[in-house]
Enzyme design. Structure first.
Site, PDB file in Angstrom:
ATOM      1  N   ASP A   1       3.151  -6.896   1.986  1.00  0.00           N
ATOM      2  CA  ASP A   1       2.106  -6.155   2.703  1.00  0.00           C
ATOM      3  C   ASP A   1       2.652  -4.870   3.323  1.00  0.00           C
ATOM      4  O   ASP A   1       2.061  -4.328   4.260  1.00  0.00           O
ATOM      5  CB  ASP A   1       1.420  -7.019   3.770  1.00  0.00           C
TER       6      ASP A   1
ATOM      7  N   HIS B   1       0.853  -1.186   0.000  1.00  0.00           N
ATOM      8  CA  HIS B   1       0.000   0.000   0.000  1.00  0.00           C
ATOM      9  C   HIS B   1       0.893   1.242   0.000  1.00  0.00           C
ATOM     10  O   HIS B   1       2.077   1.164   0.342  1.00  0.00           O
ATOM     11  CB  HIS B   1      -0.880   0.040   1.249  1.00  0.00           C
TER      12      HIS B   1
END
Length: 292
Positions: free
Chosen positions: A244, A29
């Protein structure tokens, strides 16, 4: 100015494992900077900035050449923060968007042109609810027409409930983070067995990311590695991997991304298995372009 604490490790170790050329991190992200990309007012999650420059520097150090950036709920359905990051490394960094379930084909086509290759829905108690089964059935053909996929992030207790509809959809479906199973419950637990059965459908892909989330141990998260290895061995051509980064909502201190890379030695030992997981499989699903 964003005064929230960062959720990423500022001093990751250099991994011992050398990654193959074209290695792909399929799940990260980017957050902010909020001075440019403010958080959605309705989001209850407002982390410290984790901008694209920090992500690029991490990947360059780890030996990662390509990436898929997943839009975070903290930015809502304004996908511009991901579009900006993709534009900085065109063709080698792609994205997954957050959209309403009734998103139009024209909007999906515009997202595809920007570099988005999928749409994500969350089924987690701390995030906004995902699409209904009927909404997924209606959306799937529009995604398939554009060679896009559906990304599903769900609590392990929901795997059995969602599996029937996911198994029938006419579009590639990617399951995040090994279905968020609890590694401490062992590999015979019902959620993991449901995940293995779901993977029998030829359009289902599974990310063997999230060892640190599935584990109940300290690094190197030894109880989770067997789950990832079993998935890679069972579905060698439909598994993917990701860090992640920057590890939002993690239960403890931010993970060391160098350690997460080195877990791959136990997840898929051998050069051919590593290349398939990190290079060949992502190439088939995402269709990367651009020079390495």
């Amino acid at each position: 100015m964003n005064d929230a604490p960062i959720c990423w490790n500022p001093n990751p170790s250099r991994p011992a494992l050398t990654l193959p050329k074209g290695a792909t991190d399929t799940h990260v992200h980017v957050f902010g900077p909020t001075s440019v990309f403010p958080y959605a007012p309705e989001s209850g999650f407002k982390p410290g900035d984790a901008p694209k420059e920090k992500l690029f520097a991490l990947h360059d150090m780890l030996g990662i050449d390509r990436c898929v950036i997943v839009q975070s709920g903290c930015h809502g359905r304004d996908n511009s923060v991901v579009a900006d990051a993709m534009a900085a490394r065109p063709g080698t960094y792609l994205g997954v968007a957050l959209t309403p379930p009734d998103v139009s084909r024209d909007t999906l086509s515009q997202l595809y042109a920007q570099g988005f290759r999928g749409v994500r829905f969350n089924y987690m108690s701390h995030l906004a609810p995902g699409a209904t089964s009927d909404q997924l059935r209606a959306l799937a053909p529009r995604l398939a027409d554009l060679n896009m996929h559906l990304l599903i992030h769900m609590e392990s207790k929901l795997i059995a409930e969602l599996a029937p509809v996911l198994a029938e959809l006419p579009v590639p479906v990617v399951i995040d983070h090994m279905g968020r199973v609890d590694a401490s419950l062992g590999m015979q637990q019902e959620p993991f067995q449901h995940l293995l059965r779901l993977g029998e459908s030829q359009h289902i892909w599974i990310k063997v990311s999230g060892s640190e989330r599935c584990s109940r141990l300290d690094p190197p998260y030894g109880d989770a590695t067997p789950f990832a290895r079993r998935l890679v061995e069972t579905y060698p051509d439909r598994t993917l991997w990701g860090t992640d980064w920057p590890h939002p909502n993690f239960r403890a201190d931010p993970p060391d991304d160098g350690i997460l890379v080195d877990l791959l030695s136990g997840i898929c030992p051998g050069d051919s298995a590593l290349r398939r997981l990190l290079v060949t499989n992502p190439e088939r699903l995402y269709g990367f372009e651009g020079n390495l």
